[in-house]
Design an enzyme around this catalytic site. Structure first.
Site, short mmCIF file in Angstrom:
data_model
loop_
_atom_site.label_atom_id
_atom_site.label_comp_id
_atom_site.label_asym_id
_atom_site.label_seq_id
_atom_site.Cartn_x
_atom_site.Cartn_y
_atom_site.Cartn_z
N CYS A 39 40.05 -117.48 -134.56
CA CYS A 39 40.15 -118.82 -134.75
C CYS A 39 38.94 -119.65 -135.12
O CYS A 39 38.00 -119.70 -134.20
CB CYS A 39 40.72 -119.60 -133.55
N CYS A 60 37.84 -122.69 -133.19
CA CYS A 60 37.75 -122.82 -131.89
C CYS A 60 36.41 -122.21 -131.67
O CYS A 60 35.67 -122.72 -130.75
CB CYS A 60 38.78 -121.75 -131.09
N ASP A 61 35.93 -121.27 -132.38
CA ASP A 61 34.89 -120.36 -131.90
C ASP A 61 33.40 -120.50 -133.08
O ASP A 61 32.40 -120.09 -132.68
CB ASP A 61 35.14 -118.94 -131.90
#
Ligand code: FAD
Ligand code: NAP
Length: 314
Positions: free
Chosen positions: A136, A139-140
């Site tokens: 992701c 997300c990261d």
């Protein structure tokens, strides 16, 4: 808490399919209950710009899903934060057990559990998950400011993730097992024009190499699929974007499936092999897998369940 809740229509899943089913089933006065699952809002909460949702030239995925949830709620859909761990479709009313301890019984069920990211299955991938290996970028990606990153895959997700990661990374290497991307033309054009992205064709990931203390990725070893030659690429982040598998574990022994686990529906309908059980979205669709097609199928599932419930009373 152990309680039993009965509903006419139980919707399992809170992606575009589930929330749209919630809007339509509410407007049909079916008083649906929707269970959100582990990822409220579904896959679009893991992305940034969505440019193909009709009516919005550009919308952030998480914002769109917040709006869909609010829309379903406003129409009267009850939304519950729970995960269905067990589903019995062998007798009516159908029974679903929630992780919270609640048992849900339902006259009709709409399955909208979508799909989940696939992994390569390498031990080193598993070892560094959450410590440099991710599925992701939204997300990261932020953790890799000024660092080198690799992305594995050649579909829309891989290309979008590679493009997005250039906001943070000094360099992104897109590693693909062929020399042709299956992503949309417009995304490929953007990828090719982006000076921070270097595609590496005909290669697969062999091993993620890193340190244990502190735990983190230092490089990847990739193999040429024809020559077998191994190359080491320095990087701090590895983003695996090789597709998604349908989340059909709850029903795998109860419904007809097709194409490796997708729930089979009758052509032009959302009816599954069990009367009263309907399926919508990525869970049933191995071909289109889009927010708008999932939402469309959510609408169909609500209308199909309304007609089916009405027919039971005749
Ligand atoms: P999902 O969105 O997969 O949602 C599934 C839902 O089911 C989740 O809420 C989950 O919590 C729930 N669930 C699962 N198991 C259970 C359970 N046991 N109990 C209860 N609930 C459960 N499509 C586009 O059209 N445009 C884009 O720009 C786009 N970008 C994308 C970017 C990325 C990174 C990804 C991964 C996908 C993208 N897609 C895009 C595809 C799109 O997100 C999907 O087609 C769409 O989200 C599918 O919707 P769905 O409702 O079928 O399921
Ligand atoms: P996908 O289209 O299935 O592509 C998966 C990619 O990973 C393919 O390029 C595949 O290679 C590669 N791959 C698969 N297994 C592999 C393995 N074991 N080793 C190495 N490479 C492997 O998946 P996706 O990109 O996640 O897209 C899923 C769906 O969501 C699609 O329908 C897509 O259109 C949709 N989506 C849409 C958007 C958008 O509209 N903007 C954005 C993201 C996703 P091959 O090509 O060789 O098979």
């Amino acid at each position: 808490m152990t309680e039993t809740r009965h509903t006419k229509v139980l919707i399992i899943g809170s992606g575009p399919a589930g929330y749209t089913a919630g809007v339509y089933a509410s407007r049909a006065m079916l008083e649906p209950l929707l269970v959100q699952g582990i990822e409220p809002g579904g896959q679009l909460t893991t992305t940034t710009e969505v440019e193909n949702w009709p009516g919005d030239t550009e919308v952030q995925g998480p914002d769109l899903m917040v709006r869909m949830e609010a829309h379903a709620k406003a129409m009267g859909c009850e939304i519950v934060g729970d995960i269905i761990t067990d589903l019995d479709l062998s007798r009516r009313p159908f029974t679903a057990r929630g992780d919270s301890g609640t048992t849900y019984t339902a006259d009709a069920v709409i399955l909208a559990t979508g799909a989940r990211a696939k992994w390569l299955g390498l031990p080193s991938e598993e070892a560094f998950k959450g410590f440099g290996v991710s599925a992701c970028a939204t997300c990261d990606g932020f953790f890799y400011r000024g660092q080198e990153i690799v992305v594995i895959g050649g579909g829309n997700t891989a290309v979008e993730e590679a493009l997005f990661l250039t906001n943070f990374a000094s360099k992104v290497t897109l590693i693909h097992r062929r020399d042709e991307l299956r992503a949309e033309r417009i995304l490929i054009d953007r990828l090719m024009k982006n000076e921070k992205i270097e595609p590496l064709w005909h290669h697969v990931l062999e091993e993620v190499v890193g340190t244990d203390n502190p735990k983190g990725v230092e490089s990847v070893r990739v193999k040429h699929v024809e020559t077998g030659e191994i190359t080491e690429i320095p990087c701090k982040g590895v983003f695996v974007a090789i597709g998604h598998a349908p989340a059909s574990e709850l029903v795998k022994d109860q419904l007809d499936l097709h194409n490796g686990g997708y729930v089979q529906v009758k052509p032009g309908s959302t009816e599954t092999s069990v009367p009263g059980v309907f399926a919508a979205g990525d869970l049933t669709d191995h071909k289109y897998r889009q927010a708008v097609t999932s939402a469309g199928m959510g609408c169909m599932a609500a209308l199909d369940s309304e007609h089916w419930l009405a027919a039971q009373q005749d």
